[in-house]
Design an enzyme around this catalytic site. Sequence first.
Site, PDB file in Angstrom:
ATOM      1  CG  ASP A  57      -1.826   1.193   1.083  1.00  0.00           C
ATOM      2  OD1 ASP A  57      -1.773   1.955   0.288  1.00  0.00           O
ATOM      3  OD2 ASP A  57      -2.806   1.174   2.143  1.00  0.00           O
ATOM      4  CE  LYS A  97       3.072  10.873 -12.374  1.00  0.00           C
ATOM      5  NZ  LYS A  97       3.328   9.308 -12.528  1.00  0.00           N
TER       6      LYS A  97
END
Length: 399
Positions: A114, A232
């Site tokens: 997770d 990102k």
Amino acid sequence: MPVNFLATVYVEGRQAIPYYDTLKVAVPALTLLYAMKYYFAGKRNTWQRDMHGKVVLITGGTSGLGAQTAKELAALGAQIVFLVRNVHDGWLIEYINDLREATNNQLIYAEEVDLTDLYSVRKFATKWIDNLPPRRLDMIICCASVSQPISMPRQTTKDELEPQFQVNYLGHFLLLDILAPAIRAQPPDREVRIILTSCASSLTGEFNLEDLGYLKRNYPAYRPFLVFGEAKLYLALSAYELFRQFNNYKRKDGAPCNVHVSVVDPGMMRSPGFKRFITFGRLSLLFVYLLLWPLSWLFLKSSVDGAQSMAYAAMSPEVVEKREVAYISNCQVRPPPPRSEFKDPEKQAALVKETHKLIEAVEKNSAIERNKFKKDSEKKKEQEKKKEKVNKDKPASKK
């Protein structure tokens, strides 16, 4: 017969062609539409590689870009290990069984990781490296991504972090950081490829080491797309420092490093994240996506199209021949985005250093909370046992 038809057209002219007036308009239009669709779909990967027996870890491999990438590698014989949030989901078993049948590959299974919980990441990665001899590992593909709609209010994960920042960057960073010993321990003749995904949104990200993770910044309104771009950007920048650390590692056998890092920009796609972004995460606004679907179909890539660059990073020999991070877009190795941070090793090293500090602080706080929860649970159980014992020892009431 074609000859008779051509002869008739030659004698009587183009009007002998059925529906000629319609075709002379439709054919050029359809040809132009096809040409535009072909262009915006991007280049196709032409490299092929025998993946039989190679072990591939992949996050985000059950939907969109990751699912298509996993399917292509599984069809080539790779052993696919899906890293998923919950291995007990009923649909996951069906998904894996369907993929095994479709690719004729039984070496596909899932492990629980997770990314919104650093403790979960650490448990898996620690278990993976705790093996003698080291487990085989040929490729790690990081496709998992969260894109919050513009209208979404600020949320936090179990670790009290912004979801996009933790999933898109921090979770993957910790996964690779802990798996590093297992990667370095691979035989020198086994090339290990690490593939990270980025996108054009990294151009909008702010490089801010003073507030890594958006913990302090308080804009007038929460702007998820800025967090997404920053995450990102950090993931792509960390790839350069990651490669340097592997390349500078001195093996005891004196063999050169055989670890190769790629950053892939698959392009704009009609992904589940894009649909969620367009509809603001609301089912009631699904009609907006349907209205825009013709334009998105024409100008945006499908998951199959986007996965071509991922396949290129997994198979192309150019990635191995290039002794530096390969930034891949449209099935080509290209220069990184025009940002100064991509050419600044000091900033990249500083980012990694600050990330380690943040992870240490977050994991420390999470451990305190887990211990507190554990003690509270044990205390509650003891109280319930005492209560049961008291009730059991009470004399039966007289009639």
